[in-house]
Design a protein around this motif. Sequence first.
Motif, PDB file in Angstrom:
ATOM      1  N   ASN A 150      -5.816  19.600  16.163  1.00  0.00           N
ATOM      2  CA  ASN A 150      -6.358  18.843  16.669  1.00  0.00           C
ATOM      3  C   ASN A 150      -6.145  18.676  18.083  1.00  0.00           C
ATOM      4  O   ASN A 150      -6.714  17.564  18.617  1.00  0.00           O
ATOM      5  N   LEU A 152      -7.827  20.101  21.498  1.00  0.00           N
ATOM      6  CA  LEU A 152      -8.996  20.544  22.056  1.00  0.00           C
ATOM      7  C   LEU A 152      -8.582  21.684  22.932  1.00  0.00           C
ATOM      8  O   LEU A 152      -9.460  22.735  23.035  1.00  0.00           O
ATOM      9  N   GLU A 171     -11.917  10.717  17.464  1.00  0.00           N
ATOM     10  CA  GLU A 171     -11.871  10.244  18.819  1.00  0.00           C
ATOM     11  C   GLU A 171     -11.099  11.418  19.708  1.00  0.00           C
ATOM     12  O   GLU A 171     -10.180  11.779  19.153  1.00  0.00           O
ATOM     13  N   VAL A 172     -11.330  11.113  20.974  1.00  0.00           N
ATOM     14  CA  VAL A 172     -10.772  12.153  21.797  1.00  0.00           C
ATOM     15  C   VAL A 172      -9.416  11.252  22.673  1.00  0.00           C
ATOM     16  O   VAL A 172      -9.869  10.417  23.291  1.00  0.00           O
ATOM     17  N   MET A 177      -6.039  15.478  25.164  1.00  0.00           N
ATOM     18  CA  MET A 177      -7.296  16.122  24.876  1.00  0.00           C
ATOM     19  C   MET A 177      -6.960  16.496  23.295  1.00  0.00           C
ATOM     20  O   MET A 177      -6.911  17.495  22.913  1.00  0.00           O
ATOM     21  N   SER A 178      -6.724  15.474  22.487  1.00  0.00           N
ATOM     22  CA  SER A 178      -6.402  15.625  21.078  1.00  0.00           C
ATOM     23  C   SER A 178      -7.537  14.768  20.275  1.00  0.00           C
ATOM     24  O   SER A 178      -7.805  13.685  20.692  1.00  0.00           O
ATOM     25  N   MET A 179      -7.748  15.162  19.099  1.00  0.00           N
ATOM     26  CA  MET A 179      -8.590  14.463  18.002  1.00  0.00           C
ATOM     27  C   MET A 179      -7.820  13.589  17.525  1.00  0.00           C
ATOM     28  O   MET A 179      -6.864  14.063  16.771  1.00  0.00           O
TER      29      MET A 179
END
Length: 286
Positions: A150, A152, A171-172, A177-179
């Motif tokens: 997760n 990016l 969502e970011v 910078m993680s989902m």
Amino acid sequence: MVSPSETPDSNVTESRSETGRRLPVELRQAHIIEQLRKTGFVSVAEVAAALAVSEMTIRRDLIDLETEGRLVRTHGGAIAPEGTAALAFDREEPAFEQRLRQNNAAKEAMATVAVSLLGTRQSVAIDVGSSAFVLAARLRALPSIKIFTNSLRVASLLGRERRDVYLPGGEVRGDEMSMCGPTAVAQFEQLWFDIAFIGAAGLTEAGFFDYSLEDSELKRVYLRRSSRKVLLCDSAKFNRLSLVQVAGLDSIDMLITDAAPSGELAEALAKANVEIRLANPATITS
């Protein structure tokens, strides 16, 4: 017809069975304070289960104890007040670049040990965070594995090598910078991983911690959906707490770190049957 006095209300009433066997408030709160003394953190769910009462009852106890200045409530539990706990509480999440520079030699050594655990054609889950990112850089030399993350940053780093890299939707989350979010959780809940590498902001007898509610949800997915769960945590994070308790020590199979834990933390890890693999930063050359 139900009379007003019989109307169920989870915030006001409790089950008859609980009311009949519930400990007096003084004993419940004494138990909470004793757990705080031992570990620096208490979990609402764990205390409620141990005392066979509702979580709402324990939350009310925590509110009362916080009013008296005897603890500080956090998400899912409470910590000892500053100045009284042997554990440190980290409230702010440092920027990713700052974390990447901190204890970098230890993280490189930990990554070396982590890579040695991998075989061919495995499905590998990689968490967000600086330790996971350092590990991901090592995985560019392993073309036969599938990466699920997760992060990016991790996906971008490995995607340049045209490997099998998979991100969930959702969502970011800001600078990390993680989902995250329900979509990301639901998608990865459908998968099964051979091994997961998970990072932490802190490690205590109570378990391991993270700064983010959102990232913690994906960490728990990796714990639930992996055959082997490996925690990457350098020794600077020992006996430190942050906002969210991700899970207890019994949820992980192995701890990779740069120095052996000692004292009560070592005892708790042994009791939870956590294998400890030590990484030697002195073996890493620039």
